[in-house]
Write an enzyme that holds these catalytic residues in place. Structure first.
Site, PDB file in Angstrom:
ATOM      1  N   LYS A  84       0.815  -1.207   0.000  1.00 22.21           N
ATOM      2  CA  LYS A  84       0.000   0.000   0.000  1.00 22.21           C
ATOM      3  C   LYS A  84       0.854   1.265   0.000  1.00 22.21           C
ATOM      4  CE  LYS A  84      -0.463   0.293   4.866  1.00 22.21           C
ATOM      5  NZ  LYS A  84      -0.661   1.388   5.755  1.00 22.21           N
ATOM      6  N   THR A  85       2.046   1.176   0.567  1.00 15.64           N
ATOM      7  CA  THR A  85       2.909   2.360   0.530  1.00 15.64           C
ATOM      8  C   THR A  85       3.313   2.665  -0.910  1.00 15.64           C
ATOM      9  OG1 THR A  85       3.719   1.715   2.684  1.00 15.64           O
ATOM     10  CG2 THR A  85       4.897   3.462   1.581  1.00 15.64           C
ATOM     11  N   ASP A 101      -3.677   7.737   4.736  1.00 15.78           N
ATOM     12  CA  ASP A 101      -3.236   6.377   5.033  1.00 15.78           C
ATOM     13  C   ASP A 101      -3.851   5.924   6.362  1.00 15.78           C
ATOM     14  OD1 ASP A 101      -1.908   4.025   4.823  1.00 15.78           O
ATOM     15  OD2 ASP A 101       0.070   4.821   5.335  1.00 15.78           O
ATOM     16  N   GLU A 102      -3.945   4.632   6.590  1.00 13.04           N
ATOM     17  CA  GLU A 102      -4.458   4.083   7.851  1.00 13.04           C
ATOM     18  C   GLU A 102      -5.829   4.673   8.199  1.00 13.04           C
ATOM     19  OE1 GLU A 102      -2.840   1.674   9.153  1.00 13.04           O
ATOM     20  OE2 GLU A 102      -0.676   2.020   9.044  1.00 13.04           O
ATOM     21  N   GLN A 145      -6.681  -3.968  10.817  1.00 15.41           N
ATOM     22  CA  GLN A 145      -5.549  -3.365  11.509  1.00 15.41           C
ATOM     23  C   GLN A 145      -5.963  -2.128  12.300  1.00 15.41           C
ATOM     24  OE1 GLN A 145      -1.651  -3.525   9.348  1.00 15.41           O
ATOM     25  NE2 GLN A 145      -2.931  -4.177   7.634  1.00 15.41           N
ATOM     26  N   ARG A 198       3.769  -8.400  10.677  1.00 12.58           N
ATOM     27  CA  ARG A 198       5.007  -7.643  10.464  1.00 12.58           C
ATOM     28  C   ARG A 198       6.111  -8.551   9.946  1.00 12.58           C
ATOM     29  NH1 ARG A 198       2.990  -3.853   9.261  1.00 12.58           N
ATOM     30  NH2 ARG A 198       1.138  -5.133   9.469  1.00 12.58           N
TER      31      ARG A 198
END
Length: 747
Positions: free
Chosen positions: A35-36, A219-220, A250, A605
């Site tokens: 996604k980044t 984002d997020e 998340q 992660r």
DNA sequence: AATGCCAGTGTTTTT
DNA sequence: CACTGGCATT
């Protein structure tokens, strides 16, 4: 079109996201789904293909570090410096805008930011001023209520008090805002709230910002709260070129008022957004992904996803039982050594994750003993230390002489014979005339008539004089000098010696001060002014400045590790009452589901090596407690685990016995049709077309209603659409909830 | 006003 | 266990 250099090597879903038409777009991005890349390339795409000038783009990320990374990646993609590109956290972005515009809201230009410690001090003082008992009204609890209200955009005037306690909160809240204003200070919540208020209040400013920012990216998004959601809405109107990325699985900031259902609201608030789902994982082995899925699948409040990876199966997940937290640390230590021997993994490729900051201690001690390089990503920072906060308070008072919290912190530190009595007399006078602190000090300085006794005056005046000389010498490039003057003129060095228990402690604290001095010198070198320095230190955490290539093992909470990835990950403290944390368990299903997501965030992660551990015994304070294993362990497929036979047998049994979790199914964000994902934006858009608007019950302000989870309460506000209802619950805080979760009660 | 001692109390998570 | 806050002493 996949030949376009910005789209090279990407999958169809990623390309669909990046090339989505100008207009609202929602990207649901699983962990490790790139996604980044999507966000950075989307920005580059806007600039290159849609010719949006870079200074008319605003992107919001979760940490300042992520913001920096994003900027440099976009700059690299386009091979040019993009100075006007606005990227930052919600807080730093708002702070930046308010630096320019806060006068509109009645602040003077040199306003300062209070951190949570400052807020708490002020609230404590107010609780005392109002004559409330601080035991029955813990400042911490009141502070939580107030910041929750701010997150919900509830002002003191609108704060509905139904209980006795709430009545006191309301009074403290009103007084607190008054004091903040007089002190020319904003707390963290104010940064967001004031920005939203500014945009609502000033048509001119709102238009300025809306004109400037053609495109807004967030984002997020699952971790946005009400005020953040409103900010996005206000800033992105009217063209609504807003691009949000999130993953409900998340969502881990419920305690901060975040609501992952904002992903759902987005879909209702913006017309026909492009919707893209990223399920292809490029990070983890299949085994790690399988374990992650097994964990998260127990949550009912989610859209089922099909995460898949093209990476191989990988190695099994190690599960380790330790006798206590020290053995647990030893286990991590030993595994780190082995990883270093058998693989080319660097220290900085390794993360150790835990639930509470207190758990870092055992690891730190073990790592220090073994001389393994490590660094804390979260926890009580340098700036929280008493001596640093003292010196900061001096600096802040010089910058903003209206700052009551800083003034009260340093007026008698080091001791100047100004105790409770003298300060009380002074404060009473200031309060009775509703003076700004600087005006009061001026009156003393110029010897104007005051009702203060000569004794009190005589004590405070020397301090005022000192302050005046420092203020005069405060100039760009002189922060280091200023620091030296303050320390020597207040004899702070002597104060350190006097107030330290042992010589060691005094030495330690003196070292902190010289470190602080070094930072000020550095700020001088880079041309920072006092205000740059002060803003930065409140809004940036130590993790933000951590260099990528600093070869140290990362120690972090689940919250601070979010967004990062590591070849090797240790998840520790997998005990019931720790993860899930006991307080979360007490919150009920919502609480436990959030803990589950924390675990999920931790697992995902990991790229190659994942270690899980728990300690049979942990010593929170003096005593010891025996803990059971985390309920989440029972969700793990044992065939993917590598652990002692006994442990695995136990888990298998726990799994068989575990009662099926009959948690209320909540509405999944999108109803998925059971067919495979088609590629391309249009196909996905139609795939989600089955989304159904939930039914809204008829409610009116002032009536009572019952919520599925929070119980009974009073309706205090309804959004124009009727979707979102502000509720004052009998047993809970003020909350905004979805109308469909409420049942009207008669009477 | 400053210091020193004792009791009680507490810990999620962060910008 | 550590840290805070209240209270008594100097």
């Amino acid at each position: 079109m996949s030949k376009h250099p910005l789209l090279a090597g990407l999958n169809p879903q990623q390309i669909a996201a990046i090339t989505a038409d100008l207009g609202p777009a929602l990207v649901l991005a699983g962990p490790g789904s790139g996604k980044t890349s999507v966000l950075t390339r989307r920005i580059a795409w806007l600039i290159q293909e849609h010719h949006v000038p870079h200074h008319r783009i605003m992107a919001v990320t979760f940490t300042n570090k992520a913001a920096g990374e994003m900027r440099s990646r976009v700059e690299k993609l386009l091979d040019s410096k993009l100075r006007g590109l606005q990227i930052g956290t919600f807080h730093s972005t708002c702070a930046r805008f308010l630096r320019r515009d806060a006068q509109i809201l009645g602040y003077r230009d040199n306003w300062v930011i209070y951190d949570s410690d400052d807020s708490q001090r002020l609230i404590k003082a107010i609780v005392a001023d109002l004559g409330f008992d601080s035991k029955e009204n813990p400042p911490r609890r009141i502070n939580n209520r107030i910041s929750a209200a701010k997150n919900e955009m509830i002002l003191p005037e609108g704060y509905q008090a139904l209980s006795r306690f709430d009545e006191r909160v309301a009074r403290v809240y009103a007084a607190y805002q008054h004091e903040l204003k007089i002190s020319n200070a904003m707390d963290f919540g104010d940064l967001l709230l004031n920005m939203a208020l500014l945009l609502k209040k000033s048509d001119e400013r709102r238009k300025d910002y809306q004109d400037r920012f053609l495109a807004v990216l967030v984002d997020e998004f699952q971790d946005t709260n009400t005020v953040q959601y409103q900010l996005v809405k206000l800033l992105s109107a009217p063209q609504q070129f807003v691009f949000v990325v999130g993953d409900e699985d998340q969502a881990i900031y419920r305690f901060r008022g975040a609501d992952y259902r904002n992903l759902l609201r987005f879909r209702k608030d913006y017309p026909e957004p492009a919707v893209v789902l990223l399920e292809q994982n490029y990070r983890s082995t299949q085994t790690i992904l399988d374990v992650a899925s097994a964990v998260i699948n127990n949550n009912r409040s989610r859209t089922p996803k099909n995460l898949h990876t093209s990476r191989g199966k990988g190695e099994p997940i190690a599960l380790h039982e330790a006798a206590d937290e020290q053995y647990e640390a030893d286990f991590v230590l030993e595994q780190v050594r082995q990883l270093r021997e058998s693989t080319d993994i660097a220290y900085s490729d390794i993360a150790v994750i835990y639930r509470t900051n207190a758990q870092s201690r055992a690891f730190e001690e073990a790592f220090i003993r073994a001389r393994l390089p490590h660094v804390l990503l979260s926890g009580f920072g340098f700036y929280q230390r008493r001596e640093i906060k003292d010196l900061l308070a001096y600096l802040r008072l010089i910058y903003n002489p209206d700052d009551r919290v800083s003034f009260e912190r340093v007026i008698n530190t080091p001791a100047r014979g100004i105790g409770k009595k003298s300060l009380g007399a002074f404060s009473d006078w200031v309060a009775s005339e509703d003076l700004a602190l600087s005006d009061a000090l001026d009156k003393l300085y110029f010897d104007e008539a005051t009702p203060l006794s000569t004794a009190v005056k005589g004590k405070i005046l020397p301090f005022v004089n000192l302050l005046a000389t420092w203020t005069e010498m405060a100039q760009p490039g002189g922060l280091g000098d200023l620091f030296q003057h303050i320390v020597s003129q207040t004899r702070y060095d002597l104060h350190l010696e006097k107030t330290s228990q042992h010589e060691d402690e005094a030495l330690d604290r003196a070292q902190n001060l010289s470190e602080f001095y070094g930072m000020l010198m550095k700020a001088d070198d880079s041309g920072q002014t006092l205000h740059d320095f002060l803003d930065e230190r409140t809004l940036y955490t130590s993790a933000d400045s951590l260099e990528e290539d600093d070869d140290k093992v990362r120690l972090s909470t689940f919250h601070s590790i979010k967004g990062l990835e590591f070849p090797a990950v240790f998840i520790t403290g997998l005990e019931q009452d720790n993860l899930p944390h006991r307080n979360a368990i007490a919150e009920g299903k919502e609480g436990i589901e959030e803990e589950c997501r924390l675990f999920y965030v931790g697992i995902t992660r990991a790229e190659d090596h994942l270690f899980l551990s728990y300690a049979m015994q942990r010593r929170p304070f003096g005593g010891s407690s025996i803990n059971g294993t985390s309920q989440f362990l029972a969700d793990l497929p044992t065939h993917l685990l590598d652990g002692s036979p006994l442990t695995l047998a136990y888990l298998r049994q726990a799994r068989a016995v575990a009662a099926p979790t009959h948690w209320e199914p909540r509405h999944p964000i999108f109803e998925r049709k059971p067919k495979s994902i088609a590629s391309g934006n249009q196909a996905i858009r139609s795939q989600f077309a089955t989304f159904k608007a939930p039914q809204k019950p008829t409610l009116r302000v002032g009536s009572r209603a019952s919520h599925k989870q929070f119980g009974g309460g009073l309706v205090i506000g309804i959004d124009p659409d009727g979707d979102i209802v502000s509720m004052s619950f009998d047993e809970h805080q003020l909350k905004k909830v979805f109308a469909e979760d409420l049942t009207p009660l008669d009477g």
